[in-house]
Write a protein that holds these residues in place. Sequence first.
Motif, PDB file in Angstrom:
ATOM      1  N   ASP A 261       1.036 -83.340 -44.202  1.00 17.98           N
ATOM      2  CA  ASP A 261       0.722 -84.150 -45.374  1.00 17.98           C
ATOM      3  C   ASP A 261       0.390 -85.572 -44.914  1.00 17.98           C
ATOM      4  OD1 ASP A 261       1.490 -86.109 -47.591  1.00 17.98           O
ATOM      5  OD2 ASP A 261       1.648 -84.212 -48.671  1.00 17.98           O
TER       6      ASP A 261
ATOM      7  N   ASP B  61       1.048 -77.137 -53.212  1.00 17.97           N
ATOM      8  CA  ASP B  61       1.365 -78.227 -52.288  1.00 17.97           C
ATOM      9  C   ASP B  61       0.795 -77.962 -50.898  1.00 17.97           C
ATOM     10  OD1 ASP B  61       2.756 -79.678 -54.226  1.00 17.97           O
ATOM     11  OD2 ASP B  61       4.688 -78.794 -53.678  1.00 17.97           O
TER      12      ASP B  61
ATOM     13  N   ASP C  30       5.054 -72.811 -53.610  1.00 18.13           N
ATOM     14  CA  ASP C  30       4.633 -73.844 -52.651  1.00 18.13           C
ATOM     15  C   ASP C  30       3.120 -73.883 -52.435  1.00 18.13           C
ATOM     16  OD1 ASP C  30       7.351 -74.483 -52.065  1.00 18.13           O
ATOM     17  OD2 ASP C  30       7.431 -72.878 -50.573  1.00 18.13           O
TER      18      ASP C  30
ATOM     19  N   GLN D 268      10.658 -82.442 -49.776  1.00 17.13           N
ATOM     20  CA  GLN D 268       9.210 -82.505 -50.010  1.00 17.13           C
ATOM     21  C   GLN D 268       8.500 -81.858 -48.826  1.00 17.13           C
ATOM     22  OE1 GLN D 268       7.610 -86.436 -50.638  1.00 17.13           O
ATOM     23  NE2 GLN D 268       5.499 -85.710 -50.627  1.00 17.13           N
TER      24      GLN D 268
END
Length: 172
Positions: free
Chosen positions: A103, A19, A16, A66
């Motif tokens: 995000d 990301d 991860d 996600q």
Amino acid sequence: MTDNNVITFRKANSQDIDDIWKIIQQAIERRKKDGSTQWQNGYPNRQTIERDVEKDFAYVLLVDHQIAVYSALIINDEPAYSKIDGKWLSEGDFIVVHRVAVDNNFAGKGLVKILFEKIEEFAVSQKINSIKVDTNYDNMAMLKILESKGYTYCGEVMLADGMRKAFEKLII
């Protein structure tokens, strides 16, 4: 967000990191555009995230598999919290929430409020009844979230990059 979205909260892993680092970079840029001094001095950096994962501090909130939100959850370990200009609500075990970042694709959708609900569930699962968090004076979004989630302003703490407003919530 719709009722059909699958929201998951889990410990992050080494797969991860890319990301998470992308999300942290987006958050740093957002803070800069907002005129904030928070996160504008090279912290947090990629090594911070790698250490979070290595030490099992790293947690992610996923929407439909996600990564949407990142946070570090640290149990009983924030040296800066031992000296507060004010007073904590409790003196027992606690979870510290650090490095909350969303995000860009999920910003403004209420996910940080969901994250804090998941953190409360995590605290209960660990039999810990205190969650402590600090934020910059100019982080209006986080200040509003903390107020809406029932956190109590306890005073100020000095972190490496400056003075922060400190909050605590007792989970009963």
